[in-house]
Design a protein around this motif. Sequence first.
Motif, PDB file in Angstrom:
ATOM      1  N   MET A  41      36.707  67.345 -27.675  1.00  0.00           N
ATOM      2  CA  MET A  41      37.616  67.606 -28.790  1.00  0.00           C
ATOM      3  C   MET A  41      37.972  66.314 -29.499  1.00  0.00           C
ATOM      4  O   MET A  41      38.016  66.261 -30.717  1.00  0.00           O
ATOM      5  CB  MET A  41      38.878  68.301 -28.302  1.00  0.00           C
ATOM      6  N   LEU A  42      38.224  65.264 -28.737  1.00  0.00           N
ATOM      7  CA  LEU A  42      38.605  63.992 -29.341  1.00  0.00           C
ATOM      8  C   LEU A  42      37.529  63.489 -30.300  1.00  0.00           C
ATOM      9  O   LEU A  42      37.837  63.055 -31.405  1.00  0.00           O
ATOM     10  CB  LEU A  42      38.892  62.940 -28.269  1.00  0.00           C
ATOM     11  N   SER A  43      36.279  63.574 -29.902  1.00  0.00           N
ATOM     12  CA  SER A  43      35.207  63.086 -30.780  1.00  0.00           C
ATOM     13  C   SER A  43      35.139  63.897 -32.068  1.00  0.00           C
ATOM     14  O   SER A  43      34.892  63.339 -33.143  1.00  0.00           O
ATOM     15  CB  SER A  43      33.863  63.102 -30.056  1.00  0.00           C
ATOM     16  N   ARG A  44      35.409  65.182 -32.007  1.00  0.00           N
ATOM     17  CA  ARG A  44      35.400  66.005 -33.216  1.00  0.00           C
ATOM     18  C   ARG A  44      36.575  65.676 -34.127  1.00  0.00           C
ATOM     19  O   ARG A  44      36.436  65.637 -35.347  1.00  0.00           O
ATOM     20  CB  ARG A  44      35.388  67.483 -32.851  1.00  0.00           C
ATOM     21  N   VAL A  45      37.727  65.440 -33.533  1.00  0.00           N
ATOM     22  CA  VAL A  45      38.910  65.053 -34.326  1.00  0.00           C
ATOM     23  C   VAL A  45      38.658  63.704 -34.991  1.00  0.00           C
ATOM     24  O   VAL A  45      38.930  63.524 -36.182  1.00  0.00           O
ATOM     25  CB  VAL A  45      40.179  65.010 -33.450  1.00  0.00           C
ATOM     26  N   LEU A  46      38.122  62.751 -34.239  1.00  0.00           N
ATOM     27  CA  LEU A  46      37.832  61.431 -34.798  1.00  0.00           C
ATOM     28  C   LEU A  46      36.797  61.513 -35.909  1.00  0.00           C
ATOM     29  O   LEU A  46      36.927  60.831 -36.939  1.00  0.00           O
ATOM     30  CB  LEU A  46      37.366  60.480 -33.693  1.00  0.00           C
ATOM     31  N   THR A  47      35.792  62.360 -35.760  1.00  0.00           N
ATOM     32  CA  THR A  47      34.780  62.546 -36.802  1.00  0.00           C
ATOM     33  C   THR A  47      35.425  63.077 -38.075  1.00  0.00           C
ATOM     34  O   THR A  47      35.133  62.612 -39.182  1.00  0.00           O
ATOM     35  CB  THR A  47      33.672  63.500 -36.321  1.00  0.00           C
ATOM     36  N   GLU A  48      36.334  64.030 -37.935  1.00  0.00           N
ATOM     37  CA  GLU A  48      37.034  64.588 -39.096  1.00  0.00           C
ATOM     38  C   GLU A  48      37.909  63.534 -39.768  1.00  0.00           C
ATOM     39  O   GLU A  48      37.947  63.418 -40.992  1.00  0.00           O
ATOM     40  CB  GLU A  48      37.878  65.787 -38.662  1.00  0.00           C
ATOM     41  N   LEU A  49      38.618  62.732 -38.978  1.00  0.00           N
ATOM     42  CA  LEU A  49      39.456  61.674 -39.543  1.00  0.00           C
ATOM     43  C   LEU A  49      38.612  60.616 -40.248  1.00  0.00           C
ATOM     44  O   LEU A  49      38.991  60.122 -41.317  1.00  0.00           O
ATOM     45  CB  LEU A  49      40.310  61.030 -38.451  1.00  0.00           C
ATOM     46  N   GLU A  50      37.477  60.280 -39.674  1.00  0.00           N
ATOM     47  CA  GLU A  50      36.594  59.290 -40.288  1.00  0.00           C
ATOM     48  C   GLU A  50      35.992  59.818 -41.593  1.00  0.00           C
ATOM     49  O   GLU A  50      35.821  59.062 -42.550  1.00  0.00           O
ATOM     50  CB  GLU A  50      35.521  58.871 -39.298  1.00  0.00           C
ATOM     51  N   ILE A  70      49.359  64.348 -41.349  1.00  0.00           N
ATOM     52  CA  ILE A  70      50.724  64.691 -41.760  1.00  0.00           C
ATOM     53  C   ILE A  70      51.748  63.883 -40.968  1.00  0.00           C
ATOM     54  O   ILE A  70      52.704  63.350 -41.538  1.00  0.00           O
ATOM     55  CB  ILE A  70      50.972  66.198 -41.597  1.00  0.00           C
ATOM     56  N   ILE A  71      51.551  63.776 -39.672  1.00  0.00           N
ATOM     57  CA  ILE A  71      52.500  63.021 -38.834  1.00  0.00           C
ATOM     58  C   ILE A  71      52.553  61.564 -39.266  1.00  0.00           C
ATOM     59  O   ILE A  71      53.623  60.979 -39.423  1.00  0.00           O
ATOM     60  CB  ILE A  71      52.125  63.146 -37.345  1.00  0.00           C
ATOM     61  N   VAL A  72      51.388  60.961 -39.467  1.00  0.00           N
ATOM     62  CA  VAL A  72      51.355  59.545 -39.850  1.00  0.00           C
ATOM     63  C   VAL A  72      51.935  59.353 -41.244  1.00  0.00           C
ATOM     64  O   VAL A  72      52.724  58.428 -41.478  1.00  0.00           O
ATOM     65  CB  VAL A  72      49.922  58.978 -39.752  1.00  0.00           C
ATOM     66  N   LEU A  73      51.572  60.223 -42.176  1.00  0.00           N
ATOM     67  CA  LEU A  73      52.090  60.080 -43.542  1.00  0.00           C
ATOM     68  C   LEU A  73      53.597  60.304 -43.623  1.00  0.00           C
ATOM     69  O   LEU A  73      54.282  59.658 -44.408  1.00  0.00           O
ATOM     70  CB  LEU A  73      51.374  61.050 -44.483  1.00  0.00           C
ATOM     71  N   SER A  74      54.122  61.201 -42.807  1.00  0.00           N
ATOM     72  CA  SER A  74      55.549  61.512 -42.915  1.00  0.00           C
ATOM     73  C   SER A  74      56.434  60.620 -42.062  1.00  0.00           C
ATOM     74  O   SER A  74      57.608  60.428 -42.382  1.00  0.00           O
ATOM     75  CB  SER A  74      55.806  62.979 -42.572  1.00  0.00           C
ATOM     76  N   THR A  75      55.905  60.041 -40.986  1.00  0.00           N
ATOM     77  CA  THR A  75      56.753  59.250 -40.090  1.00  0.00           C
ATOM     78  C   THR A  75      56.247  57.836 -39.839  1.00  0.00           C
ATOM     79  O   THR A  75      56.951  57.044 -39.226  1.00  0.00           O
ATOM     80  CB  THR A  75      56.903  59.950 -38.725  1.00  0.00           C
ATOM     81  N   ASP A  76      55.022  57.527 -40.262  1.00  0.00           N
ATOM     82  CA  ASP A  76      54.423  56.207 -40.097  1.00  0.00           C
ATOM     83  C   ASP A  76      54.462  55.717 -38.645  1.00  0.00           C
ATOM     84  O   ASP A  76      54.784  54.565 -38.371  1.00  0.00           O
ATOM     85  CB  ASP A  76      55.085  55.187 -41.025  1.00  0.00           C
ATOM     86  N   VAL A  77      54.113  56.608 -37.709  1.00  0.00           N
ATOM     87  CA  VAL A  77      54.068  56.219 -36.302  1.00  0.00           C
ATOM     88  C   VAL A  77      52.851  55.340 -36.042  1.00  0.00           C
ATOM     89  O   VAL A  77      51.853  55.412 -36.751  1.00  0.00           O
ATOM     90  CB  VAL A  77      54.032  57.457 -35.373  1.00  0.00           C
ATOM     91  N   GLU A  78      52.948  54.512 -35.028  1.00  0.00           N
ATOM     92  CA  GLU A  78      51.831  53.646 -34.667  1.00  0.00           C
ATOM     93  C   GLU A  78      50.757  54.398 -33.906  1.00  0.00           C
ATOM     94  O   GLU A  78      49.590  54.020 -33.933  1.00  0.00           O
ATOM     95  CB  GLU A  78      52.319  52.465 -33.840  1.00  0.00           C
ATOM     96  N   SER A  79      51.161  55.429 -33.161  1.00  0.00           N
ATOM     97  CA  SER A  79      50.181  56.204 -32.406  1.00  0.00           C
ATOM     98  C   SER A  79      50.594  57.671 -32.369  1.00  0.00           C
ATOM     99  O   SER A  79      51.771  58.001 -32.458  1.00  0.00           O
ATOM    100  CB  SER A  79      50.023  55.660 -30.982  1.00  0.00           C
ATOM    101  N   VAL A  80      49.578  58.514 -32.238  1.00  0.00           N
ATOM    102  CA  VAL A  80      49.774  59.951 -32.084  1.00  0.00           C
ATOM    103  C   VAL A  80      49.141  60.325 -30.747  1.00  0.00           C
ATOM    104  O   VAL A  80      47.954  60.096 -30.532  1.00  0.00           O
ATOM    105  CB  VAL A  80      49.112  60.745 -33.235  1.00  0.00           C
ATOM    106  N   VAL A  81      49.964  60.863 -29.847  1.00  0.00           N
ATOM    107  CA  VAL A  81      49.500  61.196 -28.503  1.00  0.00           C
ATOM    108  C   VAL A  81      49.143  62.677 -28.475  1.00  0.00           C
ATOM    109  O   VAL A  81      49.981  63.520 -28.767  1.00  0.00           O
ATOM    110  CB  VAL A  81      50.588  60.878 -27.455  1.00  0.00           C
ATOM    111  N   SER A 104      42.946  53.204 -45.363  1.00  0.00           N
ATOM    112  CA  SER A 104      43.905  52.125 -45.083  1.00  0.00           C
ATOM    113  C   SER A 104      44.887  52.487 -43.968  1.00  0.00           C
ATOM    114  O   SER A 104      45.516  51.603 -43.397  1.00  0.00           O
ATOM    115  CB  SER A 104      44.676  51.758 -46.350  1.00  0.00           C
ATOM    116  N   LEU A 105      45.014  53.762 -43.657  1.00  0.00           N
ATOM    117  CA  LEU A 105      45.933  54.201 -42.608  1.00  0.00           C
ATOM    118  C   LEU A 105      45.370  54.017 -41.198  1.00  0.00           C
ATOM    119  O   LEU A 105      46.119  54.060 -40.224  1.00  0.00           O
ATOM    120  CB  LEU A 105      46.308  55.674 -42.815  1.00  0.00           C
ATOM    121  N   HIS A 106      44.055  53.844 -41.077  1.00  0.00           N
ATOM    122  CA  HIS A 106      43.395  53.661 -39.776  1.00  0.00           C
ATOM    123  C   HIS A 106      43.796  54.768 -38.792  1.00  0.00           C
ATOM    124  O   HIS A 106      44.203  54.498 -37.662  1.00  0.00           O
ATOM    125  CB  HIS A 106      43.708  52.282 -39.191  1.00  0.00           C
TER     126      HIS A 106
END
Length: 90
Positions: free
Chosen positions: A33-42, A10-21, A53-55
């Motif tokens: 937690m990070l590995s689980r979030v990355l697995t879900e995004l992948e 949602i953050i990337v789609l609505s604001t097109d930020v380069e990074s989410v901290v 395409s959003l990487h």
Amino acid sequence: MFGVAAAVRIIVLSTDVESVVLGGGISALGDRMLSRVLTELEASAAASPFVRSLHLADRIELLPPGSPAAALGAALIGTATHEQETVAHG
């Protein structure tokens, strides 16, 4: 992890930020937690060429555990790390 991944999308789609901290309790859980979030995004990227395409997974940054940065601090760190172009409105 699904909620965090959804928030990143949602953050990337609505604001097109380069990074989410990610900070706070999420950074306290660290790589677990990070590995689980990355697995879900992948997984979502595998299901959609547009999402792929959003990487999204490449845009995630994790604050170190115990970092004193609050939500505003995380936003400031992200901004300082990736100097944004200034857009004049008027």
